[in-house]
Design an enzyme around this catalytic site. Structure first.
Site, PDB file in Angstrom:
ATOM      1  N   CYS A  55     -16.174  15.479  40.244  1.00 29.25           N
ATOM      2  CA  CYS A  55     -17.164  15.373  41.333  1.00 29.25           C
ATOM      3  C   CYS A  55     -18.460  14.748  40.818  1.00 29.25           C
ATOM      4  O   CYS A  55     -19.102  13.962  41.523  1.00 29.25           O
ATOM      5  CB  CYS A  55     -17.459  16.748  41.925  1.00 29.25           C
ATOM      6  N   ARG A 138     -10.780  16.335  48.489  1.00 30.26           N
ATOM      7  CA  ARG A 138     -11.652  15.139  48.505  1.00 30.26           C
ATOM      8  C   ARG A 138     -11.316  14.335  49.762  1.00 30.26           C
ATOM      9  O   ARG A 138     -10.377  13.535  49.761  1.00 30.26           O
ATOM     10  CB  ARG A 138     -11.427  14.285  47.257  1.00 30.26           C
TER      11      ARG A 138
END
Ligand code: BEZ
Length: 228
Positions: A55, A138
């Site tokens: 991330c 995601r």
């Protein structure tokens, strides 16, 4: 799409649907979607958790590309189920400490939604229970200026996204809307585009016989418009 729990149904908006509206707290203050983004394209994307390595690389990459997206009239909005305090601490750490692939002192200026309640994540199908009940996958939602969902991408937690591809999708969608064309596999800006079969290219015979300098056909169903 059902989960293991028969009672619980997974729902998500689909391409062509209006994006669900929401109000949320973010690192840039409260936002009201879609009202605050009238006339803009929006990329709403989720990540599993703050202070995680994949991330972090994604946020650094996206923040570095933010000016490119602004030029395309695109507003970026991130989301995870972490708190605002966690978001602020993580983004500060990224700016002050992390150097990655030549990127450093990266300031994330776009809003990052705190969504501990999972209110927004659930509206967009970002929590996929057989993957995780506590973290978002995601997800990427490309939403046009009329708040219609135009593209949906889902990646698993272990795979960082390709942000050049997300930019390419925006450019292709904007060109398709403006010129009523389609784009072929692996198309890059500047390359020839496809004249959709039901479009302005006339009948199949017309398309094959058309000798205009800007068009050519590989077969009756497959015509291109030259870009150079
Ligand atoms: C990461 O961003 O590094 C990550 C997050 C959740 C699961 C696996 C990796």
């Amino acid at each position: 799409m059902e989960t293991n729990n028969e009672e619980q149904k997974f729902t998500m908006p689909l391409i062509g649907d209006k994006a669900p509206s929401f109000t949320a707290n973010t690192t840039q203050g409260q936002i009201n979607f879609p009202e605050d983004y009238k006339g803009k394209w929006v990329i709403l994307f989720s990540h599993p958790a703050d202070f995680t390595p994949v991330c972090t690389t994604e946020f650094m990459t996206f923040a570095t590309m933010e000016e490119d997206f602004k030029k395309l009239n695109v507003q970026l909005i991130g989301l995870s189920v972490d708190s605002l305090y966690s978001h602020i601490a993580w983004l500060r750490t990224i700016q002050e400490k992390i150097e990655y692939k030549g990127m450093k002192n990266v300031e994330v200026k776009f809003p990052l939604i705190e969504d501990i309640s999972m209110n927004v994540a659930n509206k967009f199908g970002m929590i996929q229970p057989n993957s995780s009940t506590t973290q978002a996958v995601r997800a990427v939602f490309v939403i046009d200026p009329k708040a219609t969902i135009r593209t949906i991408l889902y990646y698993p937690a272990s795979t960082g996204r390709n942000f050049d591809e997300i930019k390419r999708i925006i450019i292709a969608l904007q060109k398709a809307d403006k010129e009523q064309i389609a784009t072929p596999a692996d198309w890059r800006p500047g390359e020839d585009v496809i004249i959709p079969p039901a479009g302005s290219c006339g009948t199949a015979k017309d398309r094959m016989e058309y000798k205009g300098e800007d068009r050519y056909c590989l077969d009756w169903f497959m015509c291109f418009k030259k870009e150079k």
